[in-house]
Enzyme design. Structure first.
Site, PDB file in Angstrom:
ATOM      1  N   ARG A   1       0.809  -1.211   0.000  1.00  0.00           N
ATOM      2  CA  ARG A   1       0.000   0.000   0.000  1.00  0.00           C
ATOM      3  C   ARG A   1       0.852   1.274   0.000  1.00  0.00           C
ATOM      4  O   ARG A   1       0.397   2.309  -0.447  1.00  0.00           O
ATOM      5  CB  ARG A   1      -0.884  -0.027   1.251  1.00  0.00           C
ATOM      6  CG  ARG A   1      -2.186   0.677   1.027  1.00  0.00           C
ATOM      7  CD  ARG A   1      -3.123   0.461   2.191  1.00  0.00           C
ATOM      8  NE  ARG A   1      -3.351  -0.963   2.436  1.00  0.00           N
ATOM      9  CZ  ARG A   1      -3.902  -1.425   3.558  1.00  0.00           C
ATOM     10  NH1 ARG A   1      -4.235  -0.601   4.527  1.00  0.00           N
ATOM     11  NH2 ARG A   1      -4.120  -2.712   3.728  1.00  0.00           N
TER      12      ARG A   1
ATOM     13  N   LYS B   1       1.964 -20.606   5.635  1.00  0.00           N
ATOM     14  CA  LYS B   1       1.131 -21.085   6.712  1.00  0.00           C
ATOM     15  C   LYS B   1       0.710 -19.924   7.615  1.00  0.00           C
ATOM     16  O   LYS B   1       1.401 -18.901   7.579  1.00  0.00           O
ATOM     17  CB  LYS B   1       1.869 -22.160   7.514  1.00  0.00           C
ATOM     18  CG  LYS B   1       3.117 -21.624   8.239  1.00  0.00           C
ATOM     19  CD  LYS B   1       3.628 -22.587   9.234  1.00  0.00           C
ATOM     20  CE  LYS B   1       3.182 -22.275  10.618  1.00  0.00           C
ATOM     21  NZ  LYS B   1       3.835 -21.132  11.281  1.00  0.00           N
TER      22      LYS B   1
ATOM     23  N   HIS C   1       8.390 -24.054   6.202  1.00  0.00           N
ATOM     24  CA  HIS C   1       9.824 -23.820   6.021  1.00  0.00           C
ATOM     25  C   HIS C   1      10.700 -24.865   6.706  1.00  0.00           C
ATOM     26  O   HIS C   1      11.873 -25.002   6.384  1.00  0.00           O
ATOM     27  CB  HIS C   1      10.217 -22.396   6.439  1.00  0.00           C
ATOM     28  CG  HIS C   1      10.337 -22.173   7.907  1.00  0.00           C
ATOM     29  ND1 HIS C   1       9.262 -21.969   8.719  1.00  0.00           N
ATOM     30  CD2 HIS C   1      11.415 -22.123   8.722  1.00  0.00           C
ATOM     31  CE1 HIS C   1       9.684 -21.800   9.955  1.00  0.00           C
ATOM     32  NE2 HIS C   1      10.981 -21.886   9.996  1.00  0.00           N
TER      33      HIS C   1
ATOM     34  N   LYS D   1      14.783 -27.082   5.664  1.00  0.00           N
ATOM     35  CA  LYS D   1      16.011 -27.179   6.473  1.00  0.00           C
ATOM     36  C   LYS D   1      16.806 -28.406   6.028  1.00  0.00           C
ATOM     37  O   LYS D   1      16.256 -29.490   5.847  1.00  0.00           O
ATOM     38  CB  LYS D   1      15.644 -27.265   7.967  1.00  0.00           C
ATOM     39  CG  LYS D   1      15.034 -25.948   8.484  1.00  0.00           C
ATOM     40  CD  LYS D   1      14.806 -25.981   9.978  1.00  0.00           C
ATOM     41  CE  LYS D   1      13.960 -24.810  10.441  1.00  0.00           C
ATOM     42  NZ  LYS D   1      14.693 -23.634  10.843  1.00  0.00           N
TER      43      LYS D   1
ATOM     44  N   GLU E   1      11.636 -23.152  21.755  1.00  0.00           N
ATOM     45  CA  GLU E   1      12.168 -21.810  21.458  1.00  0.00           C
ATOM     46  C   GLU E   1      12.382 -21.072  22.762  1.00  0.00           C
ATOM     47  O   GLU E   1      11.575 -21.207  23.687  1.00  0.00           O
ATOM     48  CB  GLU E   1      11.186 -21.028  20.600  1.00  0.00           C
ATOM     49  CG  GLU E   1      10.986 -21.605  19.220  1.00  0.00           C
ATOM     50  CD  GLU E   1      10.066 -20.733  18.385  1.00  0.00           C
ATOM     51  OE1 GLU E   1      10.565 -19.965  17.580  1.00  0.00           O
ATOM     52  OE2 GLU E   1       8.843 -20.828  18.573  1.00  0.00           O
TER      53      GLU E   1
ATOM     54  N   ASP F   1       0.111 -22.989  15.397  1.00  0.00           N
ATOM     55  CA  ASP F   1       1.291 -22.324  14.842  1.00  0.00           C
ATOM     56  C   ASP F   1       2.386 -23.326  14.457  1.00  0.00           C
ATOM     57  O   ASP F   1       3.034 -23.170  13.424  1.00  0.00           O
ATOM     58  CB  ASP F   1       1.836 -21.317  15.875  1.00  0.00           C
ATOM     59  CG  ASP F   1       2.983 -20.474  15.321  1.00  0.00           C
ATOM     60  OD1 ASP F   1       2.971 -20.181  14.114  1.00  0.00           O
ATOM     61  OD2 ASP F   1       3.879 -20.108  16.106  1.00  0.00           O
TER      62      ASP F   1
ATOM     63  N   HIS G   1       4.799 -27.827  11.315  1.00  0.00           N
ATOM     64  CA  HIS G   1       6.195 -28.285  11.415  1.00  0.00           C
ATOM     65  C   HIS G   1       6.301 -29.654  12.098  1.00  0.00           C
ATOM     66  O   HIS G   1       6.969 -30.551  11.607  1.00  0.00           O
ATOM     67  CB  HIS G   1       7.045 -27.285  12.207  1.00  0.00           C
ATOM     68  CG  HIS G   1       6.992 -25.883  11.675  1.00  0.00           C
ATOM     69  ND1 HIS G   1       6.883 -25.597  10.341  1.00  0.00           N
ATOM     70  CD2 HIS G   1       7.044 -24.677  12.300  1.00  0.00           C
ATOM     71  CE1 HIS G   1       6.873 -24.281  10.158  1.00  0.00           C
ATOM     72  NE2 HIS G   1       6.970 -23.704  11.335  1.00  0.00           N
TER      73      HIS G   1
ATOM     74  N   LYS H   1       7.212 -21.814  23.623  1.00  0.00           N
ATOM     75  CA  LYS H   1       7.997 -20.570  23.633  1.00  0.00           C
ATOM     76  C   LYS H   1       8.489 -20.331  25.050  1.00  0.00           C
ATOM     77  O   LYS H   1       7.880 -20.795  26.013  1.00  0.00           O
ATOM     78  CB  LYS H   1       7.111 -19.403  23.202  1.00  0.00           C
ATOM     79  CG  LYS H   1       6.525 -19.616  21.797  1.00  0.00           C
ATOM     80  CD  LYS H   1       6.809 -18.455  20.895  1.00  0.00           C
ATOM     81  CE  LYS H   1       6.213 -18.656  19.529  1.00  0.00           C
ATOM     82  NZ  LYS H   1       7.194 -18.628  18.449  1.00  0.00           N
TER      83      LYS H   1
HETATM   84  C1  BG6 Z   1       7.209 -20.215  12.493  1.00  0.00           C
HETATM   85  C2  BG6 Z   1       6.313 -19.925  13.655  1.00  0.00           C
HETATM   86  O1  BG6 Z   1       6.559 -21.032  11.564  1.00  0.00           O
HETATM   87  O2  BG6 Z   1       8.394 -20.856  12.944  1.00  0.00           O
HETATM   88  C3  BG6 Z   1       7.035 -19.102  14.724  1.00  0.00           C
HETATM   89  O3  BG6 Z   1       5.174 -19.208  13.209  1.00  0.00           O
HETATM   90  C4  BG6 Z   1       8.351 -19.752  15.089  1.00  0.00           C
HETATM   91  O4  BG6 Z   1       6.212 -18.933  15.870  1.00  0.00           O
HETATM   92  C5  BG6 Z   1       9.160 -20.070  13.829  1.00  0.00           C
HETATM   93  O5  BG6 Z   1       9.062 -18.857  15.924  1.00  0.00           O
HETATM   94  C6  BG6 Z   1      10.439 -20.815  14.174  1.00  0.00           C
HETATM   95  O6  BG6 Z   1      11.211 -21.018  13.031  1.00  0.00           O
HETATM   96  P1  BG6 Z   1      12.751 -21.400  13.136  1.00  0.00           P
HETATM   97  O7  BG6 Z   1      13.145 -21.690  11.729  1.00  0.00           O
HETATM   98  O8  BG6 Z   1      13.432 -20.212  13.718  1.00  0.00           O
HETATM   99  O9  BG6 Z   1      12.832 -22.593  14.041  1.00  0.00           O
END
Ligand code: BG6
Length: 505
Positions: free
Chosen positions: A61, A168, A198, A202, A236, A255, A260, A358
């Site tokens: 935008r 996602k 993602h 890896k 995390e 999430d 994942h 987290k």
């Molecule tokens: C994302 C989540 O898909 O993956 C996040 O939405 C998370 O909450 C992240 O922090 C972690 O990715 P990575 O590659 O740093 O482990």
């Protein structure tokens, strides 16, 4: 087409470079674009993996000129790129950076985008090929997709390809993911839809397949005859950062667990694919996802938690409810753990314990196969007091590699057996550093290789696992754990109920 007689087209060691094309990013001003996508594009260019005729288009935008956009992209790429900075690489990329300003419901802006793509065909020789990256909230998908349909930007023809990349979360539950999938598939042909998880980009996750299917050593014991249980952890240390708006509506299960962790489970538990192709790998993963069973006793075997204030690495960390933008009485979980079964001949009876959270003590993702104890130990009981179960641990991150834990004799005049570890570390064995997940996945999109992208049926099968958990948790308050602890006590009890313990990674 000119072919090189010396180059076998099946030789995958040769770097693959996409055909001339454009990459259009919606949501270019967002966090993902800044921290991951733009740096990945630079890294690919730096590694010589982008075609010479390439254009990057940002759509947002803001009222920017191409120049402003190029500067912002440069700063982002420079700050977050993985490979060394080379100004000349950026200069070349910057000459084909374009910006189109507009909101998603603005017909004129989309007409301009379509026209810009048309112009680039002539001026930059992109051959009409384009990938559209939807780095935007899913609530905006319908508007953007309809605009692409209206302007016929989504149509692949015999002389050009058009692809879409969807980030996602793919929906919020089974029903909404079906709606979303139907919508995307009505605009793009299903083969042109790339759903990004993602974790599959890896290096260590891809290595799971090499480990299992390129070796004779592991596969014979990779089953319920030898494996006692499997633990998949994604921990995390960070909190939710500035993502309260997203996280409050999402929570740890949607999430991370839905995507994942279930993808890691699928790769760990799947059968050998007939060949290493998108179709065959996705087929095998889907079979696993469909074979997943939930525990009957969800109260014991499905645990969610929320972090309270605590200490992490010597620093005080605030609680989730005190984070900016979070409802002070929020019941969103920041930790989720569940015991799943995989009802196949290979895995019947083996629990798969999955957990994510987290503000846990450290950032670590790993897949651990815990083996059964040897059926007989010809030693005195005291000799093996310190012996645990054999373990094979795939360390997804950090310290990427594989660890094998087994018993060994302690040097000395008595027989004493204790656990030792044998380690493979990527950093020690290979000189080339692993690419970032987004580098690999963006390249695959431009190459049209869907091997590392989940299919819509996989996404739906995953929601079938998550929906009952969310229903069970609906209206309840998560257990609490202090920031810096390994989750709520109930998660420890979940394993203790079956005589097991979580690994301390
Ligand atoms: C994302 C989540 O898909 O993956 C996040 O939405 C998370 O909450 C992240 O922090 C972690 O990715 P990575 O590659 O740093 O482990």
């Amino acid at each position: 087409m000119i072919t090189n007689p010396l180059r076998d087209p099946r030789d995958r060691r040769l770097p693959r470079v996409p055909e001339p094309c454009a990459l259009v990013v919606f949501g270019i001003t967002g966090d993902l674009a800044r921290k991951k996508l733009l740096p990945a594009i630079y890294d690919l260019a730096n590694r010589g993996l982008l075609p010479t005729n390439f254009a990057l288009l940002g759509f947002a935008r803001r009222d920017w000129a191409d120049q402003d956009f190029a500067e912002l992209s440069r700063d982002a790429a420079r700050e977050h790129s993985r490979t060394p900075w080379r100004e000349e690489v950026w200069e070349q990329l910057a000459s084909s950076v374009k910006f189109v300003q507009g909101s998603f419901d603005d017909d004129n802006a989309f007409d301009e985008l379509a026209a810009t793509l048309g112009e680039l065909e002539g001026s930059h020789g992109i051959g009409g090929n384009a990938a559209f990256y939807l780095s935007i909230p899913p609530s905006m998908f319908p508007t953007v997709l309809k605009q692409m349909q209206r302007t016929r930007m989504a149509e692949s023809t015999s002389d050009r390809w058009r692809r879409v990349v969807v980030e996602k979360p793919f929906g919020h539950d089974l029903a909404s993911s079906r709606e979303l999938n139907a919508l995307v598939d009505s605009v793009f042909s299903p083969d042109d839809v790339f759903r990004i998880d993602h974790y599959l980009g890896k290096e260590t996750v891809q290595n799971l397949m090499a480990l299992r299917f390129a070796n004779e050593l592991f596969e014979p014991v990779w089953n319920g005859h030898h494996v006692d249980s499997v633990q998949i952890t994604m921990a995390e240390d960070v909190g939710i950062g500035g993502r309260a708006g997203f996280y409050e509506k999402t929570g740890a299960a949607r999430d991370v667990l839905q995507n994942h962790l279930l993808q890691l489970l699928a790769l760990t538990a799947m059968e050998e694919p007939v060949e290493f192709s998108a179709e065959e790998i996705r087929t095998e993963k889907l079979k696993v996802l469909r074979a997943i069973s939930l525990p009957e006793d969800l109260r014991t075997f499905a645990v969610r938690g929320q972090y309270e204030q605590g200490w992490l690495a010597g620093q005080r960390a605030i609680g989730y409810r005190q984070e900016e933008g979070v409802d002070p009485s929020s019941t969103t979980e920041t930790y989720a753990a569940v015991r799943l079964g995989v009802e196949t001949r290979r895995w019947a009876g083996v629990p798969f314990y999955l957990r994510t959270g987290k503000r846990l003590p450290r950032r670590v993702t790993e897949i651990a196969l815990i083996f059964k104890r040897a059926p007989h130990l010809p030693f005195a009981d005291t000799d093996t007091e310190e012996l645990g179960n054999n373990q094979l641990v795939v360390r997804v991150q950090p310290d990427e590699g594989v660890t094998l834990k087994f018993g060994s004799k302690v040097p000395g005049s008595v027989m004493e057996v204790r656990d030792v570890a044998m380690d493979f570390l990527y950093g020690e064995q290979f000189t080339e550093a692993s690419p970032e997940a987004y580098e690999r996945l963006l390249l695959d999109v431009l190459l049209g290789d869907a091997t590392l992208f989940p299919r819509n049926t996989e996404v739906e099968a995953s929601w079938t696992v998550i929906d009952p958990l969310e229903d069970f948790w609906e209206g309840t308050t998560p257990y609490s754990y202090r920031a810096g602890e390994w989750g709520p006590r109930a998660a420890e009890e979940m394993l203790a109920a079956e005589g097991r313990r979580w690994r301390r990674p």
